[in-house]
Write an enzyme that holds these catalytic residues in place. Structure first.
Site, mmCIF file in Angstrom:
data_model
loop_
_atom_site.group_PDB
_atom_site.id
_atom_site.type_symbol
_atom_site.label_atom_id
_atom_site.label_comp_id
_atom_site.label_asym_id
_atom_site.label_seq_id
_atom_site.Cartn_x
_atom_site.Cartn_y
_atom_site.Cartn_z
ATOM 1 N N GLU B 33 0.853 -1.191 0.000
ATOM 2 C CA GLU B 33 0.000 0.000 0.000
ATOM 3 C C GLU B 33 0.881 1.230 0.000
ATOM 4 O OE1 GLU B 33 -3.274 0.973 -0.281
ATOM 5 O OE2 GLU B 33 -2.297 2.929 -0.138
ATOM 6 N N SER B 47 -20.179 6.150 0.300
ATOM 7 C CA SER B 47 -21.434 6.268 1.037
ATOM 8 C C SER B 47 -21.624 5.176 2.083
ATOM 9 C CB SER B 47 -22.621 6.247 0.071
ATOM 10 O OG SER B 47 -22.471 7.234 -0.922
ATOM 11 N N ILE B 49 -22.730 2.207 1.805
ATOM 12 C CA ILE B 49 -23.956 1.423 1.662
ATOM 13 C C ILE B 49 -23.611 0.018 1.187
ATOM 14 C CG2 ILE B 49 -26.164 1.210 0.452
ATOM 15 C CD1 ILE B 49 -25.977 4.293 0.017
ATOM 16 N N HIS B 51 -25.213 -2.364 -0.781
ATOM 17 C CA HIS B 51 -26.368 -2.342 -1.669
ATOM 18 C C HIS B 51 -27.048 -3.699 -1.733
ATOM 19 C CE1 HIS B 51 -25.781 1.688 -3.249
ATOM 20 N NE2 HIS B 51 -24.487 1.451 -3.326
ATOM 21 N N LYS B 253 -26.807 7.379 -9.017
ATOM 22 C CA LYS B 253 -28.018 6.939 -8.357
ATOM 23 C C LYS B 253 -28.760 8.122 -7.732
ATOM 24 C CE LYS B 253 -26.340 2.252 -7.464
ATOM 25 N NZ LYS B 253 -24.875 2.195 -7.358
ATOM 26 N N SER B 340 -18.693 2.074 -7.770
ATOM 27 C CA SER B 340 -19.816 1.617 -6.973
ATOM 28 C C SER B 340 -20.505 0.491 -7.746
ATOM 29 C CB SER B 340 -20.780 2.773 -6.745
ATOM 30 O OG SER B 340 -21.707 2.435 -5.777
ATOM 31 N N CYS B 405 -16.966 15.148 21.994
ATOM 32 C CA CYS B 405 -18.144 15.148 21.115
ATOM 33 C C CYS B 405 -18.629 13.726 20.828
ATOM 34 C CB CYS B 405 -17.833 15.837 19.794
ATOM 35 S SG CYS B 405 -17.281 17.537 19.965
HETATM 36 C C1 FAD Z 1 -18.602 9.078 -3.530
HETATM 37 C C2 FAD Z 1 -18.572 7.583 -3.601
HETATM 38 C C3 FAD Z 1 -19.597 6.850 -3.018
HETATM 39 C C4 FAD Z 1 -19.589 5.452 -3.066
HETATM 40 N N1 FAD Z 1 -20.559 4.771 -2.425
HETATM 41 C C5 FAD Z 1 -20.539 3.409 -2.404
HETATM 42 C C6 FAD Z 1 -21.523 2.695 -1.680
HETATM 43 O O1 FAD Z 1 -22.362 3.277 -0.999
HETATM 44 N N2 FAD Z 1 -21.523 1.339 -1.730
HETATM 45 C C7 FAD Z 1 -20.600 0.651 -2.453
HETATM 46 O O2 FAD Z 1 -20.676 -0.572 -2.484
HETATM 47 N N3 FAD Z 1 -19.614 1.314 -3.131
HETATM 48 C C8 FAD Z 1 -19.563 2.668 -3.118
HETATM 49 N N4 FAD Z 1 -18.579 3.359 -3.770
HETATM 50 C C9 FAD Z 1 -17.560 2.589 -4.474
HETATM 51 C C10 FAD Z 1 -16.456 2.075 -3.533
HETATM 52 O O3 FAD Z 1 -16.022 3.078 -2.653
HETATM 53 C C11 FAD Z 1 -15.303 1.579 -4.365
HETATM 54 O O4 FAD Z 1 -15.784 0.689 -5.324
HETATM 55 C C12 FAD Z 1 -14.240 0.855 -3.550
HETATM 56 O O5 FAD Z 1 -13.889 1.572 -2.399
HETATM 57 C C13 FAD Z 1 -13.003 0.610 -4.395
HETATM 58 O O6 FAD Z 1 -12.034 -0.027 -3.613
HETATM 59 P P1 FAD Z 1 -10.624 -0.381 -4.196
HETATM 60 O O7 FAD Z 1 -9.952 -1.190 -3.145
HETATM 61 O O8 FAD Z 1 -10.756 -0.990 -5.532
HETATM 62 O O9 FAD Z 1 -9.903 1.006 -4.390
HETATM 63 P P2 FAD Z 1 -9.120 1.899 -3.292
HETATM 64 O O10 FAD Z 1 -9.844 1.941 -2.029
HETATM 65 O O11 FAD Z 1 -8.778 3.181 -3.932
HETATM 66 O O12 FAD Z 1 -7.804 1.068 -3.036
HETATM 67 C C14 FAD Z 1 -6.704 1.122 -3.914
HETATM 68 C C15 FAD Z 1 -5.464 1.287 -3.068
HETATM 69 O O13 FAD Z 1 -4.329 1.161 -3.895
HETATM 70 C C16 FAD Z 1 -3.339 2.023 -3.417
HETATM 71 N N5 FAD Z 1 -2.359 2.250 -4.481
HETATM 72 C C17 FAD Z 1 -2.523 2.967 -5.614
HETATM 73 N N6 FAD Z 1 -1.395 2.967 -6.332
HETATM 74 C C18 FAD Z 1 -0.499 2.225 -5.658
HETATM 75 C C19 FAD Z 1 0.867 1.851 -5.896
HETATM 76 N N7 FAD Z 1 1.532 2.267 -6.974
HETATM 77 N N8 FAD Z 1 1.493 1.079 -4.972
HETATM 78 C C20 FAD Z 1 0.848 0.664 -3.844
HETATM 79 N N9 FAD Z 1 -0.439 0.999 -3.581
HETATM 80 C C21 FAD Z 1 -1.092 1.763 -4.473
HETATM 81 C C22 FAD Z 1 -4.130 3.243 -3.056
HETATM 82 O O14 FAD Z 1 -3.419 4.087 -2.168
HETATM 83 C C23 FAD Z 1 -5.378 2.641 -2.434
HETATM 84 O O15 FAD Z 1 -5.279 2.501 -1.021
HETATM 85 C C24 FAD Z 1 -18.553 4.755 -3.752
HETATM 86 C C25 FAD Z 1 -17.517 5.500 -4.317
HETATM 87 C C26 FAD Z 1 -17.503 6.890 -4.234
HETATM 88 C C27 FAD Z 1 -16.365 7.634 -4.795
#
Ligand code: FAD
Ligand code: FAD
Lengths: 326, 477
Positions: B33, B47, B49, B51, B253, B340, B405
């Site tokens: 990471e 959010s 959620i 789903h 949504k 999402s 708080c």
């Molecule tokens: C506003 C918003 C609302 C959402 N609401 C929902 C919801 O209600 N319900 C739902 O199911 N989903 C929701 N989503 C979607 C959900 O948040 C994402 O699909 C999910 O968090 C993606 O996770 P990830 O692990 O793929 O990405 P990330 O959490 O971004 O993880 C990727 C990781 O890789 C690391 N990384 C990047 N490059 C490198 C590198 N070169 N070397 C080492 N590490 C690296 C990053 O630092 C990061 O920690 C929402 C998204 C947004 C933006």
């Protein structure tokens, strides 16, 4: 459950003055509960002079002012002080629960005085758009960092809001060698005392921009700068008047809010506009036998008036108890 | 040098869920990471959620994995990992009776995908069950299996349990180079260290395109889509009993009213494409849009209820998740474009990836000593006074309140640090200290002093969220 005649919540100047006045008016069994490890409240971090001119006809620092009341409290054996004790609940029946290291206590009081002080309005409440980096602090937090811990929050600062805490912190930062680039005030007059504008800004050559606002904060990890824009009489941004200031710190001093979440949870009426308690009588609340004073009743400019009015609350509680209330 | 069986790039919910899934088996796993702590990417700003699985295109990966992820979280995961998952249900509200056929379609599509318990409810039901809804709302689709979770605590739970079962986590380790040797083993350079691994999984969220490029793969362009969210004061906790959506239009949504598992309701998110994968700024326009959308459903929501806000970026790569083995680079897998409902789908994505990896030769023999349970951290704000009393008797530190708080004790903050918090944000996400209405005005210095004690960290080295975000600049001599 333990019983008490009077429980005072908060050991700042308001709580101390109220407890002492209640004792002087005849109350014999008082518990003063304070979250911190010492009495004095916010005064402990206000090391600048300017306290007590009215009350003691002397120019004291905050801790010196507090100390006079700490001594008066200590001299009254009828007042028991419980430090590092955090009140978590007040009920309409005047039961007070508090946590302290080692125990969750509950007491039943015949009367309660709430003197929990206030909190600062934050960047989030205005709100200022932009990023959310390190370096954006409520001015009171910066005051605590510098005065209590000796930590200097940044090297180049912009201060949002011209309340007294912001003005005093402008000077405090300047004295620590921090370059204070500007104080930005959205209104057309300062919120703070005139003497503070003169002593804290003019004497240090710090520019004050009236009818301006911070439109945006920049920086990913740490603040890198802000955009400032002039506003018209409706507080709307005037196009073309933007300019940027580079800085690593933004101190926010945009007002104080009475802390009344405990009272509110107990069902007391709270004015949503001021967050102060709504009450028919002086320093009371809508719950009989529960009183409020100091900054949790309304926000004061000067601690001298906090002490004076809190003594009235102490007397009112004593009268309530003398009236045979249970 | 030892070669790991698998290296996962990115400790967001996707990478964390995969690490935890693989930790059941006798394989060695490295989780890399770039940030100071897990969950600092997309997985922290969303959010929250879980789903039910409606409203995903039929036949898509999103559709299938969302329904399955919901079941996995509600079933085994919440119990094993001590997650604060609350199945409060969701409503999709319509303002115009003419839209009822669209609601019927969402219902039948959802049923076809296996979403259970869907039913259309009328105004009378809404008045009884969601009394603060505005008069404009005429009917709704009720989805009882939807729920909410604390997204970062979900990731921490997964990572902690994976680590307890042998996964090696390296934070502050940005993968900067990837190459595949003649022996088919990958060499990765991250945070100045070299690592070797037989299989590599790209779960880098917004940066998955850069990782693909480092590996020499053709790009799948990630188009970040920004969402601004606004949190309301905990005092408004009971404003809504369900997660409430408007009937969607177009890309997103819509603006939702979201119960969060921490009590503060939230309104948002917006959905706007942005070219910048670092753009987490909020805007005046975003606030206005969110307030207008939320107030249409619940007119009593006011701007003065807002105590905090943030923006998140959805790592969209087209319309669906990209989860596959990269045939051009044997042993390399993509879990990209996890937009999402990625938070919901993560456990199902992990299962799918594990099967793909097994298909390419990763031997998945169950560990005899796999420990599925994780001890849930204590949160005073969630426990009864009786339990609080017992806890304080166990350790007086539970009676020493640091954050007034949100009522967080010194002991909870020390625990968070023992479990891996290294920054003020890490402490906040784990404990809620600084997350309340005063935003750390009262407790920041105390938390910094606890960090100094626990980590032997100079206050100058304490950061908000990693190097570059130091809180103070100098100490007075
Ligand atoms: C506003 C918003 C609302 C959402 N609401 C929902 C919801 O209600 N319900 C739902 O199911 N989903 C929701 N989503 C979607 C959900 O948040 C994402 O699909 C999910 O968090 C993606 O996770 P990830 O692990 O793929 O990405 P990330 O959490 O971004 O993880 C990727 C990781 O890789 C690391 N990384 C990047 N490059 C490198 C590198 N070169 N070397 C080492 N590490 C690296 C990053 O630092 C990061 O920690 C929402 C998204 C947004 C933006
Ligand atoms: C940051 C800041 C700087 C200020 N600077 C100045 C200045 O320079 N000059 C000036 O004249 N005035 C200043 N003021 C105004 C000042 O607050 C008042 O003059 C005065 O201190 C108010 O007294 P108080 O007792 O009402 O509140 P406080 O001094 O805030 O005391 C309240 C006390 O209640 C305790 N408490 C709160 N909740 C609980 C609970 N649940 N359980 C137990 N204890 C609790 C707190 O720990 C605190 O000790 C400042 C105010 C602030 C917020």
């Amino acid at each position: 459950m333990k019983k008490r005649d009077l429980v005072v919540v908060g050991g700042g100047p308001a709580g101390m003055a109220a407890a002492r006045a209640a004792r002087d008016a005849g109350v014999r069994d008082i518990l003063l509960i304070e979250r911190d490890s010492h009495l004095g409240g916010i005064l402990n971090q206000c090391i600048h002079p300017g306290f007590g001119l009215h009350r003691f006809k002397a120019e004291l620092t905050g801790p010196e002012y507090a100390d006079r009341f700490v001594k008066m409290t200590a001299a009254a054996p009828e007042i028991e002080v419980s430090l590092r004790s955090f009140v978590v609940k007040l009920t309409p029946e005047k039961r007070v629960s508090y946590l302290r290291p080692g125990a969750l206590e509950e007491v039943e009081a015949r009367a309660v005085i709430m003197a929990t002080g206030c909190r600062e309005r934050t960047r989030e409440m205005i709100p200022i758009p932009g990023t959310r980096p390190a370096g954006v602090y409520p001015a009171g937090l910066a005051q605590k960092m510098i005065n209590m811990e000796g930590w200097i929050p940044g090297r180049e600062a912009v201060i949002v809001g011209s309340g007294d805490i912001g003005l005093i912190m402008a000077r405090r930062m300047a004295l620590e060698g921090v370059k204070v680039k500007a104080v930005i005030e959205i209104q057309d007059k300062t919120r703070g005392l005139v003497r503070n504008v003169v002593q804290c800004l003019e004497d240090f050559g710090i520019p004050l921009y009236m009818r301006h606002k911070v439109a945006r904060i920049y920086g990913r990890d740490r603040v890198e700068g802000v955009d400032v824009v002039r506003v018209d009489d409706n507080l709307a941004a005037v196009p073309g008047s933007e300019f940027s200031l580079a800085c690593d710190t933004v101190l926010v001093s945009v007002g104080l809010i009475p802390e009344n979440e405990l009272l509110e949870a107990a069902g007391a009426a709270i004015d949503p506009r001021t967050n102060g308690p709504v009450s028919a009588e002086l320093k009371g609340t809508s719950i009989p036998g529960v009183f409020a004073c100091g900054n949790s009743f309304k926000v004061y400019d000067l601690v001298d008036w906090v002490s004076r009015d809190s003594e009235l609350a102490g007397k009112a509680a004593a009268a309530y108890l003398a009236g045979g209330a249970r | 040098m030892k070669a790991f069986d698998a290296a996962i790039i990115g400790a967001g919910v996707t990478g964390a869920a995969l690490a935890r899934e693989l930790s059941r088996y006798r394989v060695s796993v490295l989780l890399l990471e770039k940030e100071a702590e897990p969950a600092f990417g997309v997985s922290k700003s969303n959010s929250g959620i879980i789903h039910a699985g409606t409203q995903n295109p039929p036949g898509s990966l999103k559709a299938r994995l969302c329904v399955e992820g919901n079941r996995l979280i509600a079933g085994p995961l919440a119990a094993e990992l001590g997650l604060d998952f609350i199945r409060c249900g969701q409503l999709i509200a319509v303002f115009d009776p003419a839209d009822l056929p669209r609601l019927e379609r969402i219902k039948s599509e959802g049923e076809a995908m296996g979403v259970e318990g869907l039913r259309i409810v009328d105004r009378a039901w809404l008045e009884a069950n969601e009394p603060n809804l505005g008069p404009e709302v005429r009917a709704a689709l009720f989805c009882p299996t939807a729920g909410m979770i604390s997204p970062y605590r979900f990731v921490y739970a997964l990572v902690e349990n994976a680590a307890a079962n042998g996964t090696e986590l390296r934070t502050g380790s940005e993968v900067a180079a990837i190459s595949r040797g003649a022996d088919g083993v990958f060499a990765l350079v991250a945070g100045g260290q070299e690592y070797r691994a037989r299989f590599v999984v790209n779960a880098a969220g917004l940066y998955a395109d850069r990782i693909a490029a480092l590996a020499g793969l053709p790009p799948y362009p990630i188009k970040p889509r920004k969402g601004e969210e606004y949190l309301l004061d905990r005092k408004r906790e009971h404003i809504a009993n369900h997660i409430i959506f408007p009937l969607p239009s177009g890309k997103s949504k819509g603006i939702l009213i979201i119960k969060t598992s921490d009590g503060n309701p939230m309104i948002g998110p917006t959905a706007h494409d942005t070219g910048d994968s670092g753009d987490l700024s909020t805007t005046d326009e975003g606030l206005a849009e969110v307030l207008a959308g939320a107030r249409r459903m619940m007119p009593s929501i006011s701007r003065s209820d807002i105590i905090a806000y943030f923006a998140g970026l959805r790592p969209a790569a087209g319309d669906d998740f990209v989860i596959r083995h990269e045939d051009a680079l044997p042993g390399f897998f993509s879990a990209a474009g996890i937009q999402s409902p990625g938070l919901t789908a993560a456990p199902a994505i992990a299962l799918m990836l594990a099967r793909l990896m097994e298909g390419r030769g990763l031997k998945l023999e169950p560990k005899k000593d796999f420990r599925p349970l994780r001890e849930k951290p204590v949160h005073l704000f969630q426990v009864s006074p009786e339990r609080t009393r017992e806890l304080i008797a166990e350790d007086p530190g539970y009676g020493d309140i640091v954050c007034r708080c949100e009522m967080v004790s010194a002991r909870e903050i020390r625990d968070a640090i023992k479990r891996g918090a290294r920054t003020l944000d890490g402490v906040k996400f784990r404990t809620r200290a600084q997350a309340g209405r005063c935003h750390g005005g009262f407790c920041t210095t105390r938390i910094m002093k606890i960090m100094r004690e626990e980590l032997a960290l100079s206050p100058l080295a304490v950061t908000k969220r990693g190097a570059g975000s130091e809180i103070i600049k100098d100490e007075r001599k």
